[in-house]
Design a protein around this motif. Structure first.
Motif, PDB file in Angstrom:
ATOM      1  N   ARG A  54      32.168   0.742  19.927  1.00  0.00           N
ATOM      2  CA  ARG A  54      31.857  -0.184  18.830  1.00  0.00           C
ATOM      3  C   ARG A  54      30.372  -0.102  18.470  1.00  0.00           C
ATOM      4  O   ARG A  54      29.496  -0.391  19.280  1.00  0.00           O
ATOM      5  CB  ARG A  54      32.229  -1.604  19.223  1.00  0.00           C
ATOM      6  CG  ARG A  54      32.136  -2.544  18.043  1.00  0.00           C
ATOM      7  CD  ARG A  54      32.953  -3.792  18.288  1.00  0.00           C
ATOM      8  NE  ARG A  54      32.775  -4.728  17.219  1.00  0.00           N
ATOM      9  CZ  ARG A  54      33.459  -4.677  16.088  1.00  0.00           C
ATOM     10  NH1 ARG A  54      34.364  -3.742  15.903  1.00  0.00           N
ATOM     11  NH2 ARG A  54      33.250  -5.574  15.142  1.00  0.00           N
ATOM     12  N   PRO A  55      30.078   0.266  17.216  1.00  0.00           N
ATOM     13  CA  PRO A  55      28.687   0.355  16.795  1.00  0.00           C
ATOM     14  C   PRO A  55      28.133  -1.010  16.376  1.00  0.00           C
ATOM     15  O   PRO A  55      28.889  -1.935  16.093  1.00  0.00           O
ATOM     16  CB  PRO A  55      28.763   1.282  15.580  1.00  0.00           C
ATOM     17  CG  PRO A  55      30.102   0.985  14.984  1.00  0.00           C
ATOM     18  CD  PRO A  55      31.011   0.702  16.172  1.00  0.00           C
ATOM     19  N   THR A  56      26.813  -1.095  16.333  1.00  0.00           N
ATOM     20  CA  THR A  56      26.163  -2.261  15.720  1.00  0.00           C
ATOM     21  C   THR A  56      25.786  -1.929  14.278  1.00  0.00           C
ATOM     22  O   THR A  56      25.506  -2.828  13.491  1.00  0.00           O
ATOM     23  CB  THR A  56      24.903  -2.684  16.508  1.00  0.00           C
ATOM     24  OG1 THR A  56      24.015  -1.568  16.616  1.00  0.00           O
ATOM     25  CG2 THR A  56      25.275  -3.183  17.888  1.00  0.00           C
ATOM     26  N   VAL A  57      25.779  -0.627  13.961  1.00  0.00           N
ATOM     27  CA  VAL A  57      25.431  -0.141  12.619  1.00  0.00           C
ATOM     28  C   VAL A  57      26.213   1.139  12.350  1.00  0.00           C
ATOM     29  O   VAL A  57      26.423   1.939  13.262  1.00  0.00           O
ATOM     30  CB  VAL A  57      23.915   0.183  12.525  1.00  0.00           C
ATOM     31  CG1 VAL A  57      23.559   0.823  11.195  1.00  0.00           C
ATOM     32  CG2 VAL A  57      23.065  -1.037  12.756  1.00  0.00           C
ATOM     33  N   VAL A  58      26.619   1.318  11.092  1.00  0.00           N
ATOM     34  CA  VAL A  58      27.194   2.588  10.658  1.00  0.00           C
ATOM     35  C   VAL A  58      26.177   3.235   9.730  1.00  0.00           C
ATOM     36  O   VAL A  58      25.665   2.595   8.810  1.00  0.00           O
ATOM     37  CB  VAL A  58      28.539   2.398   9.921  1.00  0.00           C
ATOM     38  CG1 VAL A  58      29.042   3.725   9.352  1.00  0.00           C
ATOM     39  CG2 VAL A  58      29.586   1.780  10.844  1.00  0.00           C
ATOM     40  N   ALA A  59      25.866   4.510   9.966  1.00  0.00           N
ATOM     41  CA  ALA A  59      24.975   5.278   9.099  1.00  0.00           C
ATOM     42  C   ALA A  59      25.804   6.346   8.399  1.00  0.00           C
ATOM     43  O   ALA A  59      26.534   7.096   9.048  1.00  0.00           O
ATOM     44  CB  ALA A  59      23.855   5.924   9.904  1.00  0.00           C
ATOM     45  N   GLY A  60      25.694   6.405   7.073  1.00  0.00           N
ATOM     46  CA  GLY A  60      26.432   7.392   6.292  1.00  0.00           C
ATOM     47  C   GLY A  60      25.507   8.423   5.694  1.00  0.00           C
ATOM     48  O   GLY A  60      24.421   8.095   5.215  1.00  0.00           O
ATOM     49  N   LEU A  61      25.952   9.676   5.734  1.00  0.00           N
ATOM     50  CA  LEU A  61      25.165  10.784   5.189  1.00  0.00           C
ATOM     51  C   LEU A  61      25.479  10.993   3.712  1.00  0.00           C
ATOM     52  O   LEU A  61      26.640  10.929   3.290  1.00  0.00           O
ATOM     53  CB  LEU A  61      25.440  12.060   5.990  1.00  0.00           C
ATOM     54  CG  LEU A  61      24.878  12.020   7.416  1.00  0.00           C
ATOM     55  CD1 LEU A  61      25.581  13.014   8.311  1.00  0.00           C
ATOM     56  CD2 LEU A  61      23.377  12.276   7.392  1.00  0.00           C
TER      57      LEU A  61
END
Length: 181
Positions: A54-61
């Protein structure tokens, strides 16, 4: 039909684009059909609801990673940060340059996009040579974040990107594999 085959059946192959001999894997049909889009997002959501992933943030390219990443972040109840091509972000940034087949490219991230200790899921639509995802990972790590996993819809293993990313220590999760194509 399993999920991978179902999704693959909705990916369009465009021959000889953007150059002769290239088989472009177009995810647009996955996004156009609301049922298929739901299956795609739900598959990622179910994986990243697990406490260990489980992430605390999602980063999208940039740019198709924005589409999947922002919806996924919304569904997981976490923030989303864009990693953009150079010159597109208005605030103070960090940047990372990587090599392309013919030349180089640079991606940027706002300096306040993540904090030390954030658990980040890095997502894009496709892994080819791995350069963009590797650059995104380096940017996040420069700011002290932990990249839990790189994720993509499509892997093109023949181009060596997924192997290069795994060899660097980045865990990867992909839904559709075009090995031997």
């Amino acid at each position: 039909m399993d999920t991978s085959d179902y999704l693959k059946s909705h990916i369009r192959t465009v021959p000889d684009w953007p150059a002769p001999g290239v088989q472009f894997r177009d995810i647009t049909p996955l996004l156009q059909d609301p049922k298929v889009f739901r299956v795609l997002i739900d598959t990622f959501v179910h994986r990243y609801m697990a406490p260990e992933l489980r992430p605390t943030v999602v980063a999208g390219l940039d740019a198709r990673g924005f589409i999947i990443g922002s919806v996924l972040a919304y569904e997981l109840g976490v923030g989303f940060v864009p990693i953009r091509k150079k010159g597109k972000l208005p605030f103070t940034t960090v940047e990372e340059t990587y090599e392309l087949e013919y030349g180089s490219a640079t991606v940027e991230l706002h300096t306040d996009a993540v904090r030390a200790g954030d658990r980040v899921l890095l997502i894009d639509d496709l892994i080819a040579t791995g350069g963009t995802m590797m650059a995104g990972c380096k940017l996040l790590e420069k700011l002290g974040a932990e990249v839990l996993e790189g994720a993509a819809i499509v892997d093109l293993p023949e181009l060596g990107g997924s192997e290069k990313l795994r060899d660097s220590g980045l865990a990867l999760f992909t839904l559709v594999d075009y090995a031997g194509h």
